[in-house]
Scaffold this active site. Sequence first.
Site, PDB file in Angstrom:
ATOM      1  CG  ASP A  94       1.750 -16.157  12.303  1.00  0.00           C
ATOM      2  OD1 ASP A  94       0.951 -15.510  11.606  1.00  0.00           O
ATOM      3  OD2 ASP A  94       1.475 -17.274  12.791  1.00  0.00           O
ATOM      4  CD  GLU A 115      -2.843   1.071   2.472  1.00  0.00           C
ATOM      5  OE1 GLU A 115      -3.225  -0.055   2.855  1.00  0.00           O
ATOM      6  OE2 GLU A 115      -3.244   2.132   2.981  1.00  0.00           O
TER       7      GLU A 115
END
Length: 430
Positions: A284, A82
């Site tokens: 993660d 983004e």
Amino acid sequence: MADRSSRLSGFYRHSAKERLRIVAEWADLAEDEVATLRQGLSVAQGDKMIENVVATHGLPLGIATNFLINGRGYLIPMVIEEPSVVAGASYAARLARAGDGFWTESTEPEMIGQIQVLGVDDLPAARQRLLDNRERLLVLANEQDPVIVRLGGGARDLEARILNNTHAGPMLILHLIYDCRDAMGANTVNTACEALAPLVEEISGGRVRLRILSNLADRRLARAHTAIPVEALARPEDGFSGKEVAQGIVEAWAFAAADPYRAATHNKGIMNGIDAVVLATGNDWRAVEAGAHAYAARSGRYTSLTQWGRDVEGNLVGSIELPLAVGIVGGATRAHPTAKLALKILGVKTARELAQVIAAVGLAQNLAAIRALAAEGIQRGHMRLHARQVAIAAGATGELVDRVAARLVAERQIRPGRAEEILGELTPEA
Ligand code: MEV
């Protein structure tokens, strides 16, 4: 480099190659490490990480500059698709430097493993028996990973909770509190819970079903705060005094604090920064996302992960607290070639330090977003970066990217068709 300030003025103006050279010098990267960063993950390496690999999937790795955390400069590797996130973090970190940057702390890196016990007749009595056997259970848990115990981690405590009303009837939930040191720890905690299951059945008289880590890692928290003199927030070009911008930020935060619809977006902006560093370091990000949002709802009503207000001196003060289950050893943090180098660029020595840096990035990202929303509106900055992507998609290369993008923004028409027309005008011979 003698001066290791992370305040790299004009960093964005360099070419990607030149930026990498600056970062390599800053972080003392060797030639082969620079080559590894350029190359990224190979298919052969990916094939060792997951199943059924056919290719690797690239994402940009940008460097957020200007971060001053606990008095030390950090360059922050961020992996994200983004636009505006890396620029926003760098800008907010520069604003925070007008105070003295970010100050952070964290709890011990303790995770919770859950053991679900069913079919118990007298739940309070079984609960008590489990707690009475605390030492025996902790010793057994610690036998599973002598390395982490040697490094100062391991099983710390037990908690036992009774859930009286579930769709499967009453159940007892045993929590194993486990200090994971520099690992994220999912495998270690799961292994310890698996190993405890037979003894838990014997002591409780019930049967064990699930044995798995909880991602609501509310004993592994990281905190960051900052205090910024309001003058530093002034935007004369947009007609805002620093005081007005500070007020806008506090009002924007109050909205998120009171309304889950806004809080979800507000926290999404925080996670833009957090996930990007979690991903860059091979951690993660789904675990971190799960923990963050569950923590944001801990009162029973989903709310903002940050707080913003004014202190007695009038400074804008912001803080964040959230679970951050991240590691610097194990998993992809070392197996992924660029994740390993992202950790080297960060220069963090412990998982706790990494969590603290990530908390500061989350706070910075939130500041960048709500400052822009409250002042000039997010659209303007976004438009500029979006226009570059549209220009590239239309076929612009080199300096034409910026020229086409600038025209698109000036005309307030960021469309692929218009980008192609402008490109045609600028390169009539093509
Ligand atoms: C966009 O990715 C993130 C924001 O929507 C966050 C926010 O609204 O605070 C700008």
